[in-house]
Structure formats: C-alpha cells, structure tokens
Design a protein around this motif. Structure first.
Motif, PDB file in Angstrom:
ATOM      1  N   HIS A 138      32.331   9.914  28.481  1.00  0.00           N
ATOM      2  CA  HIS A 138      33.429  10.609  29.162  1.00  0.00           C
ATOM      3  C   HIS A 138      33.653  12.004  28.583  1.00  0.00           C
ATOM      4  O   HIS A 138      33.860  12.964  29.314  1.00  0.00           O
ATOM      5  N   GLY A 139      33.640  12.088  27.270  1.00  0.00           N
ATOM      6  CA  GLY A 139      33.724  13.403  26.644  1.00  0.00           C
ATOM      7  C   GLY A 139      35.104  13.834  26.185  1.00  0.00           C
ATOM      8  O   GLY A 139      35.226  14.546  25.196  1.00  0.00           O
ATOM      9  N   VAL A 140      36.160  13.473  26.919  1.00  0.00           N
ATOM     10  CA  VAL A 140      37.529  13.866  26.507  1.00  0.00           C
ATOM     11  C   VAL A 140      38.480  12.695  26.729  1.00  0.00           C
ATOM     12  O   VAL A 140      39.353  12.745  27.590  1.00  0.00           O
ATOM     13  N   MET A 141      38.331  11.663  25.902  1.00  0.00           N
ATOM     14  CA  MET A 141      39.169  10.478  26.109  1.00  0.00           C
ATOM     15  C   MET A 141      40.557  10.652  25.489  1.00  0.00           C
ATOM     16  O   MET A 141      41.049   9.782  24.766  1.00  0.00           O
ATOM     17  N   HIS A 170      48.029  12.755  23.700  1.00  0.00           N
ATOM     18  CA  HIS A 170      47.354  13.044  22.437  1.00  0.00           C
ATOM     19  C   HIS A 170      46.010  13.676  22.785  1.00  0.00           C
ATOM     20  O   HIS A 170      45.164  13.031  23.403  1.00  0.00           O
ATOM     21  N   GLN A 171      45.835  14.930  22.382  1.00  0.00           N
ATOM     22  CA  GLN A 171      44.561  15.604  22.624  1.00  0.00           C
ATOM     23  C   GLN A 171      43.816  15.672  21.299  1.00  0.00           C
ATOM     24  O   GLN A 171      44.298  16.295  20.352  1.00  0.00           O
ATOM     25  N   PHE A 172      42.666  15.003  21.232  1.00  0.00           N
ATOM     26  CA  PHE A 172      41.900  14.917  19.990  1.00  0.00           C
ATOM     27  C   PHE A 172      42.812  14.502  18.823  1.00  0.00           C
ATOM     28  O   PHE A 172      42.756  15.069  17.737  1.00  0.00           O
ATOM     29  N   GLY A 173      43.696  13.545  19.097  1.00  0.00           N
ATOM     30  CA  GLY A 173      44.539  12.977  18.045  1.00  0.00           C
ATOM     31  C   GLY A 173      45.864  13.699  17.835  1.00  0.00           C
ATOM     32  O   GLY A 173      46.718  13.204  17.105  1.00  0.00           O
ATOM     33  N   HIS A 174      46.061  14.847  18.474  1.00  0.00           N
ATOM     34  CA  HIS A 174      47.301  15.602  18.263  1.00  0.00           C
ATOM     35  C   HIS A 174      48.202  15.496  19.488  1.00  0.00           C
ATOM     36  O   HIS A 174      47.762  15.754  20.611  1.00  0.00           O
ATOM     37  N   PHE A 175      49.462  15.160  19.233  1.00  0.00           N
ATOM     38  CA  PHE A 175      50.361  14.923  20.357  1.00  0.00           C
ATOM     39  C   PHE A 175      50.878  16.236  20.935  1.00  0.00           C
ATOM     40  O   PHE A 175      51.359  17.107  20.217  1.00  0.00           O
ATOM     41  N   ASP A 190      34.044  18.828  21.578  1.00  0.00           N
ATOM     42  CA  ASP A 190      34.112  17.649  20.704  1.00  0.00           C
ATOM     43  C   ASP A 190      33.266  17.860  19.459  1.00  0.00           C
ATOM     44  O   ASP A 190      32.281  17.167  19.223  1.00  0.00           O
ATOM     45  N   LYS A 191      33.709  18.808  18.615  1.00  0.00           N
ATOM     46  CA  LYS A 191      32.903  19.216  17.454  1.00  0.00           C
ATOM     47  C   LYS A 191      32.705  18.074  16.454  1.00  0.00           C
ATOM     48  O   LYS A 191      31.678  18.005  15.787  1.00  0.00           O
ATOM     49  N   GLN A 192      33.706  17.202  16.313  1.00  0.00           N
ATOM     50  CA  GLN A 192      33.635  16.142  15.307  1.00  0.00           C
ATOM     51  C   GLN A 192      32.968  14.866  15.841  1.00  0.00           C
ATOM     52  O   GLN A 192      32.864  13.893  15.116  1.00  0.00           O
ATOM     53  N   GLY A 193      32.639  14.849  17.104  1.00  0.00           N
ATOM     54  CA  GLY A 193      32.051  13.632  17.672  1.00  0.00           C
ATOM     55  C   GLY A 193      33.058  12.510  17.849  1.00  0.00           C
ATOM     56  O   GLY A 193      32.701  11.329  17.874  1.00  0.00           O
ATOM     57  N   ARG A 194      34.340  12.872  17.981  1.00  0.00           N
ATOM     58  CA  ARG A 194      35.383  11.858  18.164  1.00  0.00           C
ATOM     59  C   ARG A 194      35.082  10.957  19.370  1.00  0.00           C
ATOM     60  O   ARG A 194      35.289   9.759  19.324  1.00  0.00           O
ATOM     61  N   TYR A 195      34.578  11.565  20.447  1.00  0.00           N
ATOM     62  CA  TYR A 195      34.350  10.798  21.672  1.00  0.00           C
ATOM     63  C   TYR A 195      32.854  10.557  21.932  1.00  0.00           C
ATOM     64  O   TYR A 195      32.411  10.476  23.073  1.00  0.00           O
TER      65      TYR A 195
END
Ligand code: AMP
Ligand code: MG
Length: 497
Positions: free
Chosen positions: A248-251, A78-83, A284-289
């Motif tokens: 981490h930046g890209v969890m 799942h990359q930024f929530g998308h599988f 990470d435009k939305q600040g997800r991580y």
C-alpha cells in the motif's frame, strides 16, 4: 433523473463537526479520460451522465445536478506514527451517497476537485499521473477480488497543477462503501463528546456491520463487537494484499478504511522480485510500510481505533468505575492482540490455496515458507512464480527458478503433496487464485507517459481491459505478463499530492 436513482446524505447529518458543505471549484477545459460503464450500471447512475457532456461537467465538478449535496469530511490521522488532528478531505469532495437498486449504499466522491476547508496548504488538485494510477490499480484490485474503493470516471481538467514540475491536472470520481477511516474515529474521539462518539459508532454498525444489531442488545457490548468486526475485516484484507504482493505504501490511520476496503491509492505498488523488505514509496524512508511490515502496521492502526472506542465500551453505571475501565482496556487489548491469530489464519488460507493445498494440509505451511525463501534468495517474480505452478508442464516454472537444486527439491515435495488432486482440477484451482496479470509499475508509468506526451488513451484503455480479467492468460496480453526489464524497472513511487 431516472426513478430508480436514489441519493441521500446520511453521514453529514449526524453532527455538524463531521463535515463541511463546500463545492468543487470549476475547471477550464474538461476532457474524458475514462468512464466505467459497468460500475455506472451497478450504481444505477442515470444514463444521462454516461460518457455525455452532462457527465463530463459533473465529474469535472463544473456543473452539479440537483441530487449532489457536496461536502468535505473531517478526519484526523497518525501519519508515519505522528498524530495530526487536522486532516480531512483536503482535495476530495463527497457529492452524495448513492443507494443502488439492490439497496447498497455507496459514497460518490470527486478527488482533485479543488480546495476545501481541510486543504491546509494544498491546492486541492490532483495531477493526471496519480489519477490514472488509482483508476488502474483500484479497478485491478476489484477484479482480483480484493475489497476496494472503485473508479467510476476520470477527467482531465485542462488546467496545470504545480508539483515538482507543472503537470496536467485531473479528477477521479471514486466510489466507496464509505470513506470512514480509523482517522475519522480519531477525529470524533477528539470532539470529547460521548454522545457524538456513540452516534458515530452506531452509524458505523448500522451502515457496515448490521449483523451486530441482531446479535447484541444496545449497549457497550455492541462496541466490543464492532472492534472485533473491524479487526477481522482488516486481518482478511491485509492477508489478501500479502497474497498478491501488494504494497500500500502509506498505511497511515487516515488511509485505513473502517469497512475493510483498500483505500487511498498513493505510492502503492505490486512487488515483482520477491523481497519481504520491499518498499517503493519515496516518502517511506524508514521502511515503516514495507511489504512484511503491513500486518504489524495494520495492528498498530487497529490499536488506535480501539482507543477511540474505549469511552463507550464501558457501562457508565458500573458500580466500580475504575475497575470497569481497567476491564475494558483489557478486553480491547485482547481483541487487538487477537489480530495476529486472525491474520495468520487468513494468510495460511490464501497462501495454501496459492500452492493448491487446503490450509489444514500438514505440509502446506512448510511448503509455502520454503517456496518464499527460495523466491527471496533467487529474486523470483512473485506473481509468475505462483502463476506458473498452474502450468501443465513444468517448463516455465523450472526456467523461472533456473533449475536450482533447492527449487527442484521443493518441486518434488510439492508434486507429492498435491498428488491426490487430479491434474486438471489442480491447474484450474491454481489459476483461479494466482493472477496472470497485475498492474505492474512500469506498465502504469508507460501508460501515464503516453497519455501525457501524446494524448492517446489507447494504452490506458488496453490496460483497463487486460486487468478486468486478471486470472485469464490471453495471448493478446502476453506482453503485459513479464516483470520489468532492468531498464524498465520502477524502484520508487510517489504519492502525487
Ligand atoms: P494522503 O497522504 O494522500 O492520504 O493525504 C493526507 C492528507 O493530505 C489528506 O487530508 C489529504 O486530503 C491532504 N492532501 C493531500 N494532497 C492534497 C492537496 N493537493 N491539496 C490539499 N490537500 C491535500
Ligand atoms: Mg489519504
């Protein structure tokens, strides 16, 4: 090859679909950037490869010794929530598994060594910047005491890679307890074979959680225990990151190790001025991580891992299969929900120690939260705020906090709470957990620029030496302690793919 050097390839033999045999693509003019002699010694790597021409050709992927059995591993994520079902080692190749003289198993991987069957549209290469960044940060994390993949070597390839601008290419030789990720389990689930899923889970248990074999008879209870163990390791890891201001930046699930190691250093960074909403990563435009989201994102990833185990967490001879499946889902959900408590316990333990208190001290939690609130409000450097608590004199910390009323009140309360610990002991305890030196973004950027522009490795070597003893304050590295000045500040990091 020295007699003590043992290599094997266990993971790739589990099932054909788990990996593809493929070789690194040669590079034109390899040159050493770094070689980690102490790690080489720990691994028992034959000295014939220690900084030698044979070593250079090995880590460049030009000439592999006969013990290398190069494979690229398959995984999803799942990359930024998308599988995305089709990821895998797109720019990395596992050379072999090394079994050390102490019997520990490690993967040896080249990252940036050319295209693989999983490269999709990528070139399979790495630019020199991300290689230097991963080398410095992963080794710093190791010396800070954080579970992590390690850097064994870095070589420049002599070839250019096309990114936004053309950049010199490089390869990192990475060592990991394994490269199995949440995304690997997701890939195996997608193969729709309970037998393969079982063989994957049993392999994970045997390689990384062997205590489960002793504690549970074969069967579905082992997979409950596996889920629980992975959750525990992640809870501890994320609390450790938080306690150092690491982002981490890209969890994504493909970047979360099933062993509990920090893995896949991309746009990662250490926070300077404390800000729980801090994000560095360009993508990470939305600040997800963002910093404070990391525990919730880890839990989200662990829910994805739990889903992969569901098919084997239910007894297949249950008299009422539907009820059994419902019960499994309930158990798995409970375990994933249990992450929060585990995380809180680790967080409390690490942060209490950072102010010199035990986690069960009645004032610990309140004092930590109050201090963080002051730091957030006054934009105080996270690392120095804690480090200066270990000073005998309050001068540096009072200066850092600009003598504000809220700080002076906190300071009084803290002196009171820690009064029962003799001063020298308190200072020692604090300085053992609060680093003086972290790989600050501007230091890494300057180092990368120096290597690219002048070819000099002096700063790279110096930073490796400084970060090897992060808890020691040494005069020769005093210039590496302060945060970036306004003109030095790095506000955005890139993953360098
Ligand atoms: P990352 O975000 O770096 O963890 O990478 C996500 C996926 O993209 C992984 O499957 C990587 O192997 C792949 N990838 C990243 N960069 C490249 C590249 N330059 N060439 C091929 N694949 C890549
Ligand atoms: Mg990755």
């Amino acid at each position: 090859m020295s007699a003590s050097f043992t290599t094997e390839l266990s993971y790739c033999q589990l099932a054909n679909e788990f990996s593809t045999s493929c070789s690194p693509s040669p590079v034109s003019a390899p040159q050493w950037l770094a070689f980690n002699q102490s790690l080489a010694a720990e691994l028992g790597l034959p000295e014939a490869f220690w900084g030698t021409e044979a070593g250079l050709q090995l880590f460049a992927g030009n000439q592999l010794p006969d013990w290398a059995q190069p494979h690229a591993l398959a995984y999803s994520g799942h990359q930024f929530g998308h599988f995305n079902p089709h990821l895998g080692d797109g720019r990395a190749i596992l050379l072999t598994e090394i079994v050390t003289p102490e019997g520990q198993r490690f993967d040896l991987q080249l990252k940036g060594s050319g295209r693989t069957p999983y490269s999709r549209r990528g070139d399979g290469r790495s630019a020199i910047g991300p290689v230097i960044r991963e080398y410095l940060v992963s080794e710093a994390m190791h010396h800070l005491g954080v579970p992590t993949t390690r850097a064994l070597a870095a070589v420049a390839t002599g070839d250019w890679v096309q990114r936004e601008q053309a950049q010199p290419g490089a390869i990192l030789a990475r060592v990991a307890r394994s490269h199995l990720r949440v995304g690997t389990a997701q890939y195996v689930l997608n193969l729709n074979s309970a037998a393969k899923l079982k063989s994957f889970a049993d392999y994970l248990i045997e390689r990384h959680y062997p205590e489960i074999i002793l504690q549970h008879a074969p069967g579905f209870a082992r997979y409950d225990a596996l889920l629980s163990a992975v959750i525990d390791k992640q809870a501890q890891l994320i609390a450790r990151w938080m306690s150092l201001g690491f982002i981490h930046g890209v969890m994504n699930t493909d970047n979360m190790s099933l062993v509990g190691d920090t893995i896949d250093y991309g746009p990662c960074a250490f926070m300077e001025a404390y800000n729980e909403h801090q994000v560095f990563s360009f993508i990470d435009k939305q600040g997800r991580y963002a910093y404070a989201n990391q525990p919730a994102m880890a839990q989200w990833n662990l829910a994805r891992f739990a889903e992969t185990l569901l098919p084997i967490m239910t007894a297949n001879d249950a008299p009422e299969p539907e009820a059994a499946i419902a019960a499994t889902i309930e158990r798995a959900t409970e375990l994933v929900m249990g992450f929060s408590d585990k995380y809180q316990q680790y967080y409390q333990a690490y942060f209490s120690a950072k102010i010199g208190l035990s986690a069960d001290h009645p004032e610990a939690s309140k004092l930590v939260q109050q201090l963080l609130a002051i730091m957030q409000q006054q934009h105080i450097d996270f690392t120095l705020a804690f480090r200066y608590l270990g000073d005998a004199e309050p001068k540096r910390r009072n200066h850092l906090f600009s003598d504000s009323a809220s700080w002076l009140t906190w300071h009084q309360q803290w002196l009171h709470a820690t009064a029962s610990t003799p001063t020298h002991q308190l200072q020692r305890q604090l300085n053992e957990v609060n680093p003086a030196l972290i790989p600050r973004n501007h230091l890494i950027e300057d180092c990368i620029n120096e290597v690219i522009k002048t070819g000099s490795l002096a700063q790279f070597v110096r930073l490796q030496q400084a970060f090897a003893q992060p808890y020691q304050e040494r005069a020769e590295y005093a210039d590496l302690m302060p945060p970036a000045t306004a003109s030095q500040q790095v506000t955005t990091t890139f993953c360098g793919t």
